[in-house]
Design a protein around this motif. Structure first.
Motif, PDB file in Angstrom:
ATOM      1  N   MET A   1      43.162 -26.300 -76.793  1.00  0.00           N
ATOM      2  CA  MET A   1      42.290 -25.520 -77.369  1.00  0.00           C
ATOM      3  C   MET A   1      40.776 -26.377 -76.350  1.00  0.00           C
ATOM      4  N   ALA A   2      39.721 -25.302 -76.208  1.00  0.00           N
ATOM      5  CA  ALA A   2      38.503 -25.689 -75.658  1.00  0.00           C
ATOM      6  C   ALA A   2      38.086 -26.947 -76.925  1.00  0.00           C
ATOM      7  N   HIS A   3      36.980 -27.648 -76.114  1.00  0.00           N
ATOM      8  CA  HIS A   3      36.539 -28.447 -76.639  1.00  0.00           C
ATOM      9  C   HIS A   3      35.279 -27.842 -77.468  1.00  0.00           C
ATOM     10  N   PRO A   4      35.161 -28.168 -79.045  1.00  0.00           N
ATOM     11  CA  PRO A   4      34.237 -27.667 -80.036  1.00  0.00           C
ATOM     12  C   PRO A   4      32.710 -27.523 -79.150  1.00  0.00           C
ATOM     13  N   ALA A   5      32.458 -28.625 -78.240  1.00  0.00           N
ATOM     14  CA  ALA A   5      30.938 -28.304 -77.674  1.00  0.00           C
ATOM     15  C   ALA A   5      30.963 -27.389 -76.037  1.00  0.00           C
ATOM     16  N   VAL A   6      32.141 -27.289 -75.965  1.00  0.00           N
ATOM     17  CA  VAL A   6      32.531 -25.772 -74.550  1.00  0.00           C
ATOM     18  C   VAL A   6      32.017 -24.441 -75.686  1.00  0.00           C
ATOM     19  N   LEU A   7      32.856 -24.649 -76.310  1.00  0.00           N
ATOM     20  CA  LEU A   7      33.000 -23.233 -77.489  1.00  0.00           C
ATOM     21  C   LEU A   7      31.554 -22.814 -78.166  1.00  0.00           C
ATOM     22  N   ARG A   8      30.833 -24.010 -78.356  1.00  0.00           N
ATOM     23  CA  ARG A   8      29.084 -23.374 -78.908  1.00  0.00           C
ATOM     24  C   ARG A   8      28.303 -23.503 -77.952  1.00  0.00           C
ATOM     25  N   GLY A   9      28.877 -23.700 -76.752  1.00  0.00           N
ATOM     26  CA  GLY A   9      27.923 -23.944 -75.379  1.00  0.00           C
ATOM     27  C   GLY A   9      28.064 -22.352 -75.145  1.00  0.00           C
ATOM     28  N   LEU A  10      29.524 -21.855 -74.283  1.00  0.00           N
ATOM     29  CA  LEU A  10      29.806 -20.292 -74.393  1.00  0.00           C
ATOM     30  C   LEU A  10      29.123 -19.707 -75.278  1.00  0.00           C
TER      31      LEU A  10
ATOM     32  N   LEU B   1      22.661 -14.100 -73.347  1.00  0.00           N
ATOM     33  CA  LEU B   1      22.837 -13.384 -71.889  1.00  0.00           C
ATOM     34  C   LEU B   1      23.010 -11.925 -72.522  1.00  0.00           C
ATOM     35  N   GLN B   2      23.655 -11.773 -73.508  1.00  0.00           N
ATOM     36  CA  GLN B   2      24.033  -9.816 -74.186  1.00  0.00           C
ATOM     37  C   GLN B   2      22.586  -9.329 -75.095  1.00  0.00           C
ATOM     38  N   ALA B   3      21.380 -10.700 -75.107  1.00  0.00           N
ATOM     39  CA  ALA B   3      20.186 -10.289 -75.431  1.00  0.00           C
ATOM     40  C   ALA B   3      19.598 -10.166 -74.293  1.00  0.00           C
ATOM     41  N   LEU B   4      19.222 -10.935 -72.765  1.00  0.00           N
ATOM     42  CA  LEU B   4      19.217 -10.527 -71.871  1.00  0.00           C
ATOM     43  C   LEU B   4      19.354  -8.746 -70.731  1.00  0.00           C
TER      44      LEU B   4
ATOM     45  N   GLN C   1      29.635 -11.000 -67.429  1.00  0.00           N
ATOM     46  CA  GLN C   1      30.742 -10.828 -67.597  1.00  0.00           C
ATOM     47  C   GLN C   1      30.957 -11.607 -67.612  1.00  0.00           C
ATOM     48  N   ASP C   2      30.935 -12.776 -66.792  1.00  0.00           N
ATOM     49  CA  ASP C   2      31.787 -14.047 -66.407  1.00  0.00           C
ATOM     50  C   ASP C   2      31.789 -15.005 -67.680  1.00  0.00           C
ATOM     51  N   THR C   3      30.502 -14.929 -68.765  1.00  0.00           N
ATOM     52  CA  THR C   3      30.731 -15.572 -70.242  1.00  0.00           C
ATOM     53  C   THR C   3      32.185 -15.021 -70.766  1.00  0.00           C
ATOM     54  N   ALA C   4      31.901 -13.634 -70.409  1.00  0.00           N
ATOM     55  CA  ALA C   4      33.341 -13.077 -71.514  1.00  0.00           C
ATOM     56  C   ALA C   4      33.837 -13.661 -70.931  1.00  0.00           C
ATOM     57  N   TYR C   5      34.800 -13.354 -69.717  1.00  0.00           N
ATOM     58  CA  TYR C   5      36.162 -14.203 -69.195  1.00  0.00           C
ATOM     59  C   TYR C   5      36.461 -15.513 -69.670  1.00  0.00           C
ATOM     60  N   THR C   6      35.356 -16.312 -69.708  1.00  0.00           N
ATOM     61  CA  THR C   6      35.812 -17.658 -69.819  1.00  0.00           C
ATOM     62  C   THR C   6      35.472 -17.905 -71.383  1.00  0.00           C
TER      63      THR C   6
ATOM     64  N   SER D   1      39.071 -19.609 -72.579  1.00  0.00           N
ATOM     65  CA  SER D   1      39.000 -20.564 -73.225  1.00  0.00           C
ATOM     66  C   SER D   1      39.304 -20.553 -75.201  1.00  0.00           C
ATOM     67  N   THR D   2      40.140 -19.245 -75.394  1.00  0.00           N
ATOM     68  CA  THR D   2      40.248 -18.741 -76.385  1.00  0.00           C
ATOM     69  C   THR D   2      41.858 -18.288 -76.577  1.00  0.00           C
ATOM     70  N   GLY D   3      41.706 -18.084 -75.625  1.00  0.00           N
ATOM     71  CA  GLY D   3      43.805 -17.320 -75.627  1.00  0.00           C
ATOM     72  C   GLY D   3      43.499 -15.889 -76.015  1.00  0.00           C
ATOM     73  N   THR D   4      42.840 -15.072 -75.557  1.00  0.00           N
ATOM     74  CA  THR D   4      42.123 -13.600 -76.331  1.00  0.00           C
ATOM     75  C   THR D   4      42.418 -12.562 -74.625  1.00  0.00           C
ATOM     76  N   ARG D   5      41.903 -11.934 -74.831  1.00  0.00           N
ATOM     77  CA  ARG D   5      41.991 -10.338 -74.334  1.00  0.00           C
ATOM     78  C   ARG D   5      41.065  -9.976 -73.759  1.00  0.00           C
ATOM     79  N   ASP D   6      40.532  -9.711 -75.152  1.00  0.00           N
ATOM     80  CA  ASP D   6      38.943  -9.237 -74.779  1.00  0.00           C
ATOM     81  C   ASP D   6      37.493  -9.258 -75.687  1.00  0.00           C
ATOM     82  N   ILE D   7      36.108  -9.710 -75.973  1.00  0.00           N
ATOM     83  CA  ILE D   7      35.241 -10.373 -75.981  1.00  0.00           C
ATOM     84  C   ILE D   7      35.107 -10.349 -77.482  1.00  0.00           C
ATOM     85  N   GLU D   8      35.926  -9.146 -78.469  1.00  0.00           N
ATOM     86  CA  GLU D   8      35.433  -9.169 -79.711  1.00  0.00           C
ATOM     87  C   GLU D   8      36.545 -10.268 -79.958  1.00  0.00           C
TER      88      GLU D   8
END
Length: 80
Positions: free
Chosen positions: A3-12, A19-22, A37-42, A46-53
Motif C-alpha cells: 500500500m502506498a504511504h498516505p502522504a504519497v496518495l495525498r500528493g497524487l 492537472l485535471q483542472a488545467l 495521464q501519467d498521474t492517473a496511471y501512477t 499505487s492502488t492496485g486498480t485499472r481505471d482512474i475512477e
C-alpha cells in the motif's frame, strides 16, 4: 498487497485534481495532458486498480482508513 504511504496518495490526488483542472482548459499545454495521464496511471498502480475512477475511490478509502487508524492526538492536531 503493498500500500502506498498516505502522504504519497495525498500528493497524487492533489496533483491529479490540479492537472485535471488545467487539462480542461482549452489553451492548456499539451504537456499537462501527458502529466495527467501519467498521474492517473501512477494512481492506478499505487492502488492496485485499472481505471482512474476506481483508483480515486480506492485512494480516498485508504486515506480515510489511515486517518482513522492514526493516533488520536495526531488526528486532533491535523483537524485544527
Amino acid at each position: 498487497m503493498l500500500m502506498a504511504h498516505p502522504a504519497v496518495l495525498r500528493g497524487l490526488l492533489q496533483r491529479y485534481e490540479a492537472l485535471q483542472a488545467l487539462a480542461h482548459d482549452q489553451s492548456a499545454d499539451p504537456h499537462a495532458h501527458r502529466q495527467l495521464q501519467d498521474t492517473a496511471y501512477t494512481l492506478c498502480v499505487s492502488t492496485g486498480t485499472r481505471d482512474i475512477e476506481a483508483a480515486l475511490k480506492a485512494a480516498q478509502e485508504q486515506l480515510e482508513r489511515s486517518f482513522a487508524d492514526a493516533d488520536p492526538a495526531l488526528r486532533t492536531a491535523t483537524a485544527a
